[in-house]
Enzyme design. Structure first.
Site, short mmCIF file in Angstrom:
data_model
loop_
_atom_site.label_atom_id
_atom_site.label_comp_id
_atom_site.label_asym_id
_atom_site.label_seq_id
_atom_site.Cartn_x
_atom_site.Cartn_y
_atom_site.Cartn_z
N SER A 1 39.84 29.41 57.55
CA SER A 1 40.89 29.56 58.55
C SER A 1 41.05 28.24 59.29
O SER A 1 40.08 27.48 59.44
CB SER A 1 40.53 30.66 59.56
OG SER A 1 41.41 30.66 60.67
N TYR B 1 33.98 34.01 65.71
CA TYR B 1 34.79 33.92 64.49
C TYR B 1 34.94 32.47 64.03
O TYR B 1 34.73 32.16 62.85
CB TYR B 1 36.16 34.54 64.77
CG TYR B 1 37.12 34.46 63.61
CD1 TYR B 1 37.00 35.32 62.53
CD2 TYR B 1 38.18 33.54 63.60
CE1 TYR B 1 37.89 35.27 61.46
CE2 TYR B 1 39.07 33.48 62.55
CZ TYR B 1 38.92 34.35 61.48
OH TYR B 1 39.80 34.29 60.42
#
Length: 250
Positions: free
Chosen positions: A138, A151
């Protein structure tokens, strides 16, 4: 090898980007093995075309189960041409809600789950001197973002992992690559209560991966413009970045 004979393994296939990858590659003529923990949902997906869809339920935190999944796929269809290690979990966290357990949970799924996938795939692909492994990271891994510590750390770890291993994989004839989406509309991002610039749909990510599956880029950015913007943010000195990050606080 004709396209109809190519085999894809999608880990994290039950929802979001993973489900879109299954749909897009299946429609393009690939055989697709679907893995995730939600067995019932996987079998419903695979029932649409039992000849070219194969449900292989697995928990990515179980190393032995990942090895068994690879063995089951190869017993049915032969070698895996491309594997996309896409399983992921997400939960925003403010400092007032600091939870060590959340860090552990996300690291086990997002990072160790990929390590388990690499362990299950690397030996057979390196022995054949062919194959491709894609890791869904990501752009959140480019820079530490407010409320994304658990995350973002997992995604930064995945980027570093792929960068570190890619030269040796390439030497052995195996392609190791990154998929770095920005904000994607999924049940996970539905948890966010802030604006998400460049928000894309899972089908857009899947279509970009299909277009690039035989390309040479190490990293696939979706959307590309937002991805390059985040790369620019990554290069900002702390003198500029940290005041900007404080302005993002709710």
């Amino acid at each position: 090898m004709s396209q109809v004979q190519r085999t894809l393994w999608v880990v994290g296939a039950s929802t979001g980007i993973g489900a879109a990858l299954v749909d897009v590659f299946h429609r393009a003529g690939w055989r697709v093995a679907l893995s995730a923990r939600r067995a019932e949902l996987l079998h419903q997906q695979a029932a649409q075309d039992p000849e070219r869809l194969f449900a292989v339920p697995v928990d990515v935190t179980d190393l032995d189960a990942m090895h068994r999944a690879v063995a089951a796929i190869e017993a049915r269809w032969g070698e895996i041409d491309t594997a996309i290690l896409n399983a992921g979990d997400y939960e925003p966290m403010a400092l007032d809600d600091f939870s060590a357990a959340l860090f552990v949970r996300l690291m086990q799924v997002n990072y160790i789950g990929v390590v388990h996938g690499l362990d299950a795939l690397q030996r057979c692909m390196r022995e054949r001197k062919r194959g491709q492994i894609m890791i869904t990271a990501s752009v959140a891994g480019y820079r530490g973002l407010p409320y994304a510590a658990p995350y973002g750390a997992t995604k930064a770890a995945l980027i570093s992992l792929a960068e570190s291993l890619q030269p040796e994989f390439a030497r052995d004839g195996v392609r190791l690559r990154l998929i770095c989406p920005g904000f994607v509309r999924t049940p996970l991002t539905d948890k966010n209560d802030f604006p998400m610039p460049g928000l894309t749909e899972p089908a857009q990510v899947a279509a970009a991966v299909l277009r690039e599956v035989d390309g040479r880029r190490f990293e696939i950015l979706v959307p590309r413009g937002f991805g390059w913007l985040m790369k620019g943010v990554r290069s900002l000195p702390y003198l500029f970045w940290l005041p900007l990050a404080r302005r993002m606080l709710r």
